[in-house]
Design an enzyme around this catalytic site. Structure first.
Site, PDB file in Angstrom:
ATOM      1  N   ASP A  60      47.369  -4.249 130.549  1.00 60.23           N
ATOM      2  CA  ASP A  60      46.786  -3.470 131.646  1.00 60.23           C
ATOM      3  C   ASP A  60      45.536  -2.772 131.124  1.00 60.23           C
ATOM      4  O   ASP A  60      45.614  -1.863 130.305  1.00 60.23           O
ATOM      5  CB  ASP A  60      47.808  -2.446 132.141  1.00 60.23           C
ATOM      6  CG  ASP A  60      47.328  -1.663 133.362  1.00 60.23           C
ATOM      7  OD1 ASP A  60      46.145  -1.787 133.726  1.00 60.23           O
ATOM      8  OD2 ASP A  60      48.142  -0.910 133.925  1.00 60.23           O
ATOM      9  N   ASP A  81      45.760  -3.625 140.866  1.00 58.43           N
ATOM     10  CA  ASP A  81      46.644  -2.471 140.792  1.00 58.43           C
ATOM     11  C   ASP A  81      46.103  -1.341 141.670  1.00 58.43           C
ATOM     12  O   ASP A  81      46.722  -0.940 142.647  1.00 58.43           O
ATOM     13  CB  ASP A  81      46.772  -2.034 139.326  1.00 58.43           C
ATOM     14  CG  ASP A  81      47.679  -0.835 139.135  1.00 58.43           C
ATOM     15  OD1 ASP A  81      48.207  -0.320 140.134  1.00 58.43           O
ATOM     16  OD2 ASP A  81      47.853  -0.400 137.988  1.00 58.43           O
ATOM     17  N   GLN A 117      49.896  -5.866 142.582  1.00 57.63           N
ATOM     18  CA  GLN A 117      51.012  -4.994 142.258  1.00 57.63           C
ATOM     19  C   GLN A 117      51.366  -4.182 143.502  1.00 57.63           C
ATOM     20  O   GLN A 117      50.579  -3.359 143.966  1.00 57.63           O
ATOM     21  CB  GLN A 117      50.723  -4.036 141.106  1.00 57.63           C
ATOM     22  CG  GLN A 117      51.963  -3.184 140.848  1.00 57.63           C
ATOM     23  CD  GLN A 117      51.915  -2.223 139.700  1.00 57.63           C
ATOM     24  OE1 GLN A 117      52.825  -1.419 139.544  1.00 57.63           O
ATOM     25  NE2 GLN A 117      50.877  -2.259 138.886  1.00 57.63           N
ATOM     26  N   LYS A 169      52.978  -1.401 144.354  1.00 57.64           N
ATOM     27  CA  LYS A 169      53.442  -0.219 143.621  1.00 57.64           C
ATOM     28  C   LYS A 169      54.274   0.628 144.569  1.00 57.64           C
ATOM     29  O   LYS A 169      53.756   1.406 145.359  1.00 57.64           O
ATOM     30  CB  LYS A 169      52.259   0.555 143.061  1.00 57.64           C
ATOM     31  CG  LYS A 169      52.638   1.622 142.068  1.00 57.64           C
ATOM     32  CD  LYS A 169      51.419   2.194 141.356  1.00 57.64           C
ATOM     33  CE  LYS A 169      50.907   1.256 140.294  1.00 57.64           C
ATOM     34  NZ  LYS A 169      49.871   1.879 139.450  1.00 57.64           N
TER      35      LYS A 169
END
Length: 422
Positions: A237, A306, A328, A330
């Protein structure tokens, strides 16, 4: 079945809130803490222990269901809700929200979850962490009432299948903890190490040479101590730092990713967050151009989006822009877990890689709920949570999946037996 009462005890998340805006400004690192002023509203320090509120539903038959209100580590940036502080929400929970829950019939999940997720009586919706916790508790309650797993509730109400094998897990890792990396390798984690970069000036050398060294080290440890035939994907990441290092020069970033891919051999490399745009539109444009140039150069490095994926609408926009290989999802950022379920299914329908994410900042209960959603929606992989230790998260998630799959298999065999006998 009705809810007879509700209580809201405060608790501890597995990790911290970190003022990411301050970190990106280059505040001096002091062990786990940072020196200097905060940069994001409502933070008292740059790194502070995160707290939770549990939503505990007492059902009229005496059973107890619960979910945990948590948000992400980097709250208050990139379009996210402000940092979740229990003291700012308890009055509304104990008053207005409790009044909505007491006496509520909850024989099904989806409709009631959507109602609470959309609830707005003060000109703003409930904080994402509150919506996250309430909907976890509702799903847990419906599963208790129906005497079934949470995965079975989701599968029935959203008309999905249920995976008969565990969903792959992306581990957590620290750049400066080689023993943690070894433990994840020995436990045969599907994707690793998920170590992350936060500040290009402090963590990356010129041309990102030390990034290539780190990736080579990860690959070498897998070869040195991994089981024969173990072939995980390496995931790093970057937290937008490649964009900072190369001033968002896409050609330079793509060339860097090409070298990183070579460093990872013989393993496949996946990069999360190579850049972070100042706005959603800029973010999507940068991601799309990186993908275009990677394909043109024949570089096989899938990228994960992200930031700026906080809502279901954000995720739809990313898919429409063809801006990433994986998104992602989240979970705390999406508020109600009904949105997470819809987002995974939408990604699969539109052939976007679905990474069921979350936060180190979550709890054992939110992690368990997540595994049931994963079994019922079958994303490509899910993140290890809560915390950053790795071992504890793997234990919680792997065991919850194993128990649930075994229980559902046992029930199916029993139903078949009864059918033959009948």
């Amino acid at each position: 079945m009705k809810i007879s009462d509700v209580i809201f005890p405060t608790g501890q998340s597995a990790y911290f809130h970190i003022d990411f805006a301050a970190v990106r400004l280059g505040r001096v690192v002091d062990g786990f803490t940072y020196k200097g002023p905060v940069a994001t509203p409502h933070f008292s320090t740059i790194a502070e222990p995160a707290k939770t509120i549990s939503v505990v539903l007492v059902l009229e038959d005496g059973q107890v269901a619960f979910g945990d209100c948590t948000d992400v580590v980097y709250s208050g940036v990139y379009g996210r809700d402000p940092i979740f502080l229990p003291s700012m929400h308890l009055d509304r929970l104990n008053g207005e929200v409790a009044g909505m829950l007491r006496g509520r019939d909850i024989s099904s999940f989806k409709t009631v979850a959507e109602e609470f997720d959309a609830h707005d009586s003060r000109g703003t919706k409930l904080h994402i962490a509150v919506r996250y916790g309430i909907t976890q508790a509702l799903l847990h309650a419906v599963s208790l009432i129906g005497r079934e797993t949470m995965a079975e509730v989701v599968a029935r109400e959203y008309e999905t299948g249920i995976s008969t094998t565990p969903i792959p897990i992306l581990s957590t890792g620290e750049l400066d903890d080689p023993k943690q990396l070894d433990r994840m390798i020995l436990k045969r984690v599907d994707l690793l190490p998920h170590s992350y970069y936060q500040n290009a000036q402090q963590q990356l050398t010129a041309g990102a040479e030390n990034l290539f060294e780190y990736i080579r080290y990860v690959a070498s440890r897998i070869l040195a101590i991994g089981d024969p035939g173990y072939q995980p994907r390496i995931v790093v990441d970057m937290g937008g730092t490649l964009g900072d290092l190369f001033s968002n020069n896409v050609s330079a970033i793509v060339a860097c990713l090409g070298r990183a891919s070579e460093a990872a051999k013989p393993f496949d490399l996946v990069i999360e967050g190579p850049v972070t745009g100042a706005t959603r539109d800029e973010h999507l444009t940068l991601f799309h151009e990186i993908r275009v140039q990677l394909r043109a150069a024949g570089i096989n490095v899938p990228i994960i989006a992200d930031e700026w994926c906080n809502t279901f609408d954000d995720i739809k926009a990313l898919i429409a822009a063809d801006a990433s290989d994986f998104v992602q999802i989240k979970m705390p950022d999406l508020g109600g877990i009904n949105n997470t379920i819809e987002a995974v299914l939408y990604c699969k329908e539109h052939r976007m890689g679905a990474f069921l994410g979350g936060s180190y900042n979550e709890t054992d209960q939110s992690a368990r709920v997540s595994t049931h959603i994963a079994l019922a929606t079958q994303p490509d992989f899910m993140v290890a949570k809560p915390g950053r230790g790795g071992d504890e998260a793997l234990m919680i998630q792997r065991n919850e999946m194993s128990r649930s799959i075994a229980l559902m298999h046992h029930r199916s065999i029993g139903n078949l037996s009864r059918g033959r006998l009948g």
